[in-house]
Scaffold this active site. Structure first.
Site, mmCIF file in Angstrom:
data_model
loop_
_atom_site.group_PDB
_atom_site.id
_atom_site.type_symbol
_atom_site.label_atom_id
_atom_site.label_comp_id
_atom_site.label_asym_id
_atom_site.label_seq_id
_atom_site.Cartn_x
_atom_site.Cartn_y
_atom_site.Cartn_z
ATOM 1 N N ARG A 178 0.821 -1.219 0.000
ATOM 2 C CA ARG A 178 0.000 0.000 0.000
ATOM 3 C C ARG A 178 0.851 1.262 0.000
ATOM 4 N NH1 ARG A 178 -5.709 -0.639 1.600
ATOM 5 N NH2 ARG A 178 -6.104 -2.833 1.230
ATOM 6 N N ARG B 240 -3.908 6.548 0.668
ATOM 7 C CA ARG B 240 -4.464 7.772 1.242
ATOM 8 C C ARG B 240 -3.517 8.577 2.114
ATOM 9 N NH1 ARG B 240 -9.708 4.731 3.245
ATOM 10 N NH2 ARG B 240 -8.100 3.139 3.186
ATOM 11 N N ARG C 281 -7.768 11.189 -5.977
ATOM 12 C CA ARG C 281 -9.017 10.586 -5.501
ATOM 13 C C ARG C 281 -10.132 11.606 -5.293
ATOM 14 N NH1 ARG C 281 -11.983 8.173 -4.302
ATOM 15 N NH2 ARG C 281 -11.984 6.975 -2.383
ATOM 16 N N ASP D 220 -6.559 -3.342 -7.134
ATOM 17 C CA ASP D 220 -7.138 -3.882 -5.903
ATOM 18 C C ASP D 220 -7.437 -5.365 -6.071
ATOM 19 O OD1 ASP D 220 -8.172 -2.863 -3.192
ATOM 20 O OD2 ASP D 220 -9.746 -4.199 -3.867
ATOM 21 N N TYR E 46 -14.130 -12.744 0.938
ATOM 22 C CA TYR E 46 -14.853 -11.499 0.605
ATOM 23 C C TYR E 46 -16.191 -11.815 -0.064
ATOM 24 C CZ TYR E 46 -11.367 -7.995 1.899
ATOM 25 O OH TYR E 46 -10.544 -7.169 2.601
HETATM 26 O O1 1CP Z 1 0.239 0.503 -3.206
HETATM 27 C C1 1CP Z 1 -0.196 -0.641 -3.250
HETATM 28 O O2 1CP Z 1 0.093 -1.532 -2.419
HETATM 29 C C2 1CP Z 1 -1.031 -1.046 -4.449
HETATM 30 C C3 1CP Z 1 -2.421 -0.895 -4.273
HETATM 31 C C4 1CP Z 1 -3.281 -1.852 -3.486
HETATM 32 C C5 1CP Z 1 -3.129 -3.214 -3.166
HETATM 33 C C6 1CP Z 1 -1.924 -4.082 -3.382
HETATM 34 C C7 1CP Z 1 -4.547 -1.466 -3.024
HETATM 35 C C8 1CP Z 1 -5.085 -0.116 -3.138
HETATM 36 N N1 1CP Z 1 -5.178 -2.561 -2.517
HETATM 37 C C9 1CP Z 1 -4.333 -3.633 -2.568
HETATM 38 C C10 1CP Z 1 -4.616 -5.015 -2.161
HETATM 39 C C11 1CP Z 1 -5.736 -5.258 -1.242
HETATM 40 N N2 1CP Z 1 -7.019 -4.777 -1.306
HETATM 41 C C12 1CP Z 1 -5.667 -6.143 -0.164
HETATM 42 C C13 1CP Z 1 -4.459 -6.961 0.176
HETATM 43 C C14 1CP Z 1 -3.491 -6.151 0.941
HETATM 44 C C15 1CP Z 1 -3.854 -5.927 2.377
HETATM 45 O O3 1CP Z 1 -4.115 -6.926 3.064
HETATM 46 O O4 1CP Z 1 -3.812 -4.768 2.791
HETATM 47 C C16 1CP Z 1 -6.915 -6.171 0.463
HETATM 48 C C17 1CP Z 1 -7.333 -6.979 1.674
HETATM 49 C C18 1CP Z 1 -7.767 -5.308 -0.270
HETATM 50 C C19 1CP Z 1 -9.198 -5.059 -0.006
HETATM 51 C C20 1CP Z 1 -9.477 -3.632 0.158
HETATM 52 N N3 1CP Z 1 -9.518 -2.732 -0.863
HETATM 53 C C21 1CP Z 1 -9.644 -2.920 1.351
HETATM 54 C C22 1CP Z 1 -9.579 -3.526 2.736
HETATM 55 C C23 1CP Z 1 -10.934 -3.582 3.328
HETATM 56 C C24 1CP Z 1 -11.004 -4.584 4.439
HETATM 57 O O5 1CP Z 1 -11.450 -5.700 4.176
HETATM 58 O O6 1CP Z 1 -10.664 -4.204 5.575
HETATM 59 C C25 1CP Z 1 -9.834 -1.580 1.027
HETATM 60 C C26 1CP Z 1 -10.080 -0.431 1.948
HETATM 61 C C27 1CP Z 1 -9.738 -1.470 -0.382
HETATM 62 C C28 1CP Z 1 -9.752 -0.245 -1.211
HETATM 63 C C29 1CP Z 1 -8.373 0.223 -1.521
HETATM 64 N N4 1CP Z 1 -7.442 -0.504 -2.233
HETATM 65 C C30 1CP Z 1 -6.291 0.246 -2.390
HETATM 66 C C31 1CP Z 1 -6.517 1.503 -1.764
HETATM 67 C C32 1CP Z 1 -5.533 2.622 -1.732
HETATM 68 C C33 1CP Z 1 -7.806 1.470 -1.215
HETATM 69 C C34 1CP Z 1 -8.485 2.617 -0.504
HETATM 70 C C35 1CP Z 1 -9.424 3.245 -1.463
HETATM 71 C C36 1CP Z 1 -9.531 4.707 -1.321
HETATM 72 O O7 1CP Z 1 -10.409 5.156 -0.578
HETATM 73 O O8 1CP Z 1 -8.788 5.456 -1.996
#
Ligand code: 1CP
Length: 354
Positions: A36, A40, A49, A85, A162
């Site tokens: 990540r 944000r 965003r 994602d 999920y």
């Molecule tokens: O920079 C990076 O790492 C690349 C971008 C990336 C990756 C690899 C994002 C952006 N998401 C992910 C993978 C991801 N998505 C995972 C595996 C990694 C981890 O465990 O953290 C998971 C579980 C998700 C699911 C997901 N997508 C969540 C988690 C929700 C939960 O179940 O608690 C969320 C909040 C998202 C949206 C998301 N994905 C990425 C971002 C920056 C965001 C936030 C969106 C926003 O509001 O801008």
């Protein structure tokens, strides 16, 4: 020769420190990237965003490239990770996917039994996820030639959870009920997801990623015997299906109780969370495999003194053995001070210089 060709000539990306570490080769310093790393906590990301939804951002190859490149350059990490994602692939199975501000993702649709699993379409990433492959190509072009690009997918269990929970969960009760009460349906679901993941990752590889990471973020909710019976063979099938010659990282959180089984599922490098000391984890994984991790992302909210002290503890545990990639134990949290992230990356580089 143009300047671009000149750089491509003198810097073979295969020799990038990050890729060397993934292959277990000697490196001049420990490579680092952060899960990540685009997100944000970064003002540039929030500015993008403010103009577009998260889903819209993921579907726009130019913005994907911009966000990916900005993050890696700003924190000076040794690898970029494609901005995308893990949940996008769920849409390819016919489920609705919505991202709600604050409460997290919502997956719409029901899965009751084996017949319902059989009715789900096969995942065809060339059709439903072509925009991700286009994002890889656009990002590869925008990225400095010598910087490796990481592609990724959610692991079968985390994706299935999920779908069955309809979103984020604490207990994973719906997932476990489905798994324990209808193992035939569970295995059929996992097999369908596995076929899709393999095509998806190989498509990303074909489009130009240099390494892939499989995220099994929520696997730690299972007991070891359930991991072996209901998950391990499926994750193994993913790794067996990935195009040969591309280094792979297998990341999970909460894997301490079954780390050896998790390792046996595959991956050249095992990503561990912060709940286990890195040296102990590596001992159990075996030094013939690589390791990635494992600073608790919360340390980034401490003073730089404390942050760097804790970082050195982990770097000393890794002890300059080949096959180590520094990372957090889980993703960068929102509100993390960006200057601490920059200080962390720089400290890893300076402290580990051989
Ligand atoms: O920079 C990076 O790492 C690349 C971008 C990336 C990756 C690899 C994002 C952006 N998401 C992910 C993978 C991801 N998505 C995972 C595996 C990694 C981890 O465990 O953290 C998971 C579980 C998700 C699911 C997901 N997508 C969540 C988690 C929700 C939960 O179940 O608690 C969320 C909040 C998202 C949206 C998301 N994905 C990425 C971002 C920056 C965001 C936030 C969106 C926003 O509001 O801008």
């Amino acid at each position: 020769m143009t300047q671009q060709q000149q750089t491509e000539h003198t810097h073979n990306r295969k020799d990038a420190v990050f890729l060397k570490a993934l292959r277990g080769e000697a490196v001049p310093y420990t490579p680092v990237w952060l899960m990540r790393q685009a997100g944000r906590y970064m003002k540039e990301y929030r500015d993008v965003r403010n103009k577009i939804s998260f889903h819209g951002l993921c579907s726009d190859p130019d913005l994907v490239a911009e966000v990916t490149v900005t993050a890696v350059e700003k924190i000076r990490a040794d690898a970029a990770i494609l901005f995308s994602d893990i949940l996008l692939i769920i849409e390819s199975l016919g489920f609705g996917l919505e991202y709600h501000e604050g409460t997290g993702p919502v997956i719409l649709g029901e899965l009751k039994d084996k017949a319902a699993v059989d009715r789900l379409p096969e995942i065809e990433p060339n059709e439903s996820l072509a925009y991700v492959f286009e994002g890889v190509r656009t990002t590869r072009q925008a990225l400095r030639h010598e910087l490796p690009l990481i592609g990724f997918s959610g692991a079968p269990f985390t994706l299935a959870s999920y779908i069955l929970e309809g979103g984020t969960s604490r207990s994973f009760l719906k997932t476990k009920q489905f798994m324990y009460n209808d193992p035939g349906a569970w295995h059929a679901l996992m097999e369908k997801i596995v076929r899709g993941i393999v095509k998806y990752l190989n498509g990303q590889i074909e489009a130009g990623v240099d390494a892939v990471q499989l995220f099994d973020s929520w696997i730690g909710c299972l007991d070891p015997a359930s991991y072996r019976e209901f998950v391990q063979p499926h994750t193994q099938a993913v790794f067996e299906g990935i195009t040969q010659g591309i280094p792979t990282i297998h990341f999970g959180t909460g894997t301490t109780a079954f780390l050896e089984d998790f390792r046996d599922a595959g991956g050249d490098v095992i990503g561990v969370d912060f709940r286990v000391p890195l040296d102990e984890a590596w001992q159990r994984i075996g030094h013939n495999k690589g390791i990635q991790g494992n600073l608790d992302p919360s340390w980034l909210f401490s003073s730089q003194d404390k942050l760097l002290k804790q970082t050195k503890v982990i770097l000393d545990q890794a002890g300059q053995r080949p096959g180590y990639v520094f990372n957090l134990g889980h993703g960068v949290l929102p509100h993390t001070p960006v200057e601490n992230v920059q200080a962390l990356v720089e400290a890893v580089h300076t402290y580990t210089k051989r």
